[in-house]
Scaffold this motif. Structure first.
Motif: not given
Ligand code: CS2
Length: 494
Positions: A191, A229-232, A295, A299-300, A303, A369, A373-374, A381, A385
């Motif tokens: 990412n 790439v994208d999948r949780i 993304k 998303l991130n 997140h 989740h 962890q995130i 990051k 982000r």
């Molecule tokens: C999350 C990513 O752990 C993290 O920092 O934001 O791993 C997130 O789940 C993936 O990028 C989703 O594609």
């Protein structure tokens, strides 16, 4: 009592009918890809799309997976012939599928020469990576190789026995070149903004530091398509192992749990050929950057904001935070009002639907989740982000209070003590530095000033930007005064 049976080629035929399994003869699969970083994300993403391609009959794309640090994945999967279960879950239920695209498992520190030999194998045409942001040994703010990084210093001194992904890649390129084997394509699946170009920059620089001619060769001859790439994929728990073993009827030491959604957008620049991943729903485009930005920022960025605020407010998972007052509204407003105006050039993408999906994915009640962890590696990051978006907002004179709250929540978290006074296990390459900075400052203004001096995170521009410092200080002062839960409710209502 006999030992519980273990997932392996020999038991595939006796799994319950509802469990999907490789639809091809695994004995005929040849290695075509070496993947660095065989963690859960890779096993729920590239390995699955590649399993789909193998099932079309193109058997030249088995994946040799390498861990750059720990033997855990190899130890878990080698006794299972490299097989593992993918469990995709949402509120509607769970689907199980055994993935068979693995064609070997290596542990780099145990035998660096075996990994170099695999990467130099003429059958291998792609070397892909999920080594996380910090695995690139670069400065997250500038994207340049960190030449003082201990692994880089080591690998320049001992290029034949490297430790870092960058060192392995460059040595493998050199060996192929010396043997007259055409180069592989390098495929970053991390990412990072413009991840292909970032990878190319760091490997070219490293190669040049080894020798000018090798540097030129890498710069001119190695294809590095960018990808989104994208999948949780949350970390697997023991409860997951037990539940999945129950459904399979055999043990699986390391299944992977994920959501139904999966997306991969890839630049079509593969000098040495590639799997027909489009047959597995992968999108090939000329320029991935707009997708990557969408993304990373939507998303991130959300997140990370949810992770820091959620953790501080006492929520263990993203889904729990999303169910608490204000969180869902805060991130949706952040996406709509502050992030979306910074995104452009996405023809054919319905951003409204994309954001609706994101909110639903974050709410997925079947995924545990963890916010913790995130929250890991925030220093690596945040630049892509939140900070890039903030730069764009500042450039257009627009407000960014919600993004600033995300940054403030990271600072609050990285100080290392939660709202009840308990220590936080902050995992970050800069954890010790950040803890020291926090010790020397006790006001919101002092903390912000101390953190903004982290040049590898903020660069020199944001550190010197009074509008930025003021916004983060206001947000941090609110967090310190009212706590995260109340701050989220207040900012969500604004
Ligand atoms: C999350 C990513 O752990 C993290 O920092 O934001 O791993 C997130 O789940 C993936 O990028 C989703 O594609």
């Amino acid at each position: 009592m006999s030992a519980p049976r273990r997932l392996a080629n020999a038991v595939l035929g006796s799994l319950p009918a509802a469990v999907a399994r490789p639809a091809y003869d695994r004995r005929l699969v040849r290695p075509g890809i070496v993947h660095l970083g065989v963690g859960a994300f890779h096993r729920a993403h590239e390995a699955v799309h590649t399993d789909d391609v193998l099932a079309t009959g193109d058997l030249g794309w088995g994946i040799v997976g390498a861990s750059l640090r720990s033997p855990d994945t190899r130890d878990a999967l080698a006794p299972q012939d490299g097989l593992y279960t993918l469990a995709s879950r949402d509120g509607a239920g769970e689907r199980l599928r055994v993935i068979g695209s693995g064609a070997g498992l290596l542990v780099a520190p145990e035998d660096p020469q075996a990994l170099l030999a695999a990467m130099a194998d003429p059958q291998v045409r792609i070397v892909s990576l999920t080594v996380t942001e910090k695995g690139y040994c670069h400065s997250p703010a500038s994207g340049e190789l960190d030449e003082a990084h201990p692994d880089i210093v080591h690998d320049l001194g001992a290029p034949n026995a490297p430790r870092s992904a960058v060192g392995f890649i460059v040595e493998a390129i050199a060996r192929r070149r010396a043997a007259g084997v055409p180069p592989f394509t390098l495929l970053s699946c991390d990412n990072l903004p413009a991840n292909g170009r970032t990878l190319k920059r760091v490997v070219s620089r490293f190669a040049r530091l080894r020798d000018a001619d090798l540097g030129r060769f890498v710069a001119d001859e190695i294809a590095c398509p960018s990808t989104m790439v994208d999948r949780i994929v949350p970390a697997t728990t023991d409860a997951d192992r037990t539940a999945i073993a129950g459904a399979l009827g055999v043990e699986d030491a390391w299944p992977v749990v994920t959501e139904p959604f999966s997306q991969w957008v890839v630049e079509d620049d593969f000098g040495a050929g590639r799997p027909e991943w489009e047959r597995s729903g992968v999108t090939f485009v000329k320029d991935v950057d707009p997708y990557e930005l969408m993304k990373l920022r939507l998303l991130n960025g959300s997140h990370s904001t949810l992770a820091y605020l959620g953790y501080l407010a006492g929520h263990e998972t993203v889904a729990a935070a999303m169910a608490a007052p204000g969180f869902a509204k805060l991130v949706r407003n952040m996406m709509d009002v502050e992030v979306t105006p910074t995104l452009a050039g996405l023809e054919g993408v319905d951003l409204g639907a994309y954001k609706d999906d994101l909110v639903a994915r974050f709410r997925n009640p079947a995924l545990r989740h963890r916010t913790w962890q995130i929250a890991m590696d925030g220093s690596q990051k945040l630049p892509q982000r939140l900070l890039g978006t903030i730069r764009d907002r500042i450039a257009s004179g627009a407000p960014f209070a919600r993004l600033a709250l995300g940054v403030a929540a990271w600072i609050r978290y990285a100080c290392g003590t939660d709202e009840k006074g308990a220590p936080i296990d902050v995992r970050d390459p800069l954890a010790a530095t950040m803890r020291e900075r926090a010790r020397d400052a006790d006001t919101a203004g002092g903390l912000v000033a101390a953190f903004l001096r982290l040049e590898q995170v903020f660069g020199t521009d944001l550190a010197a930007e009074p509008v930025f410092a003021r916004a983060v200080e206001t947000a941090l002062a609110g967090l310190l005064r009212d706590g995260a839960a109340a701050t989220v409710v207040r900012v969500a209502a604004s």
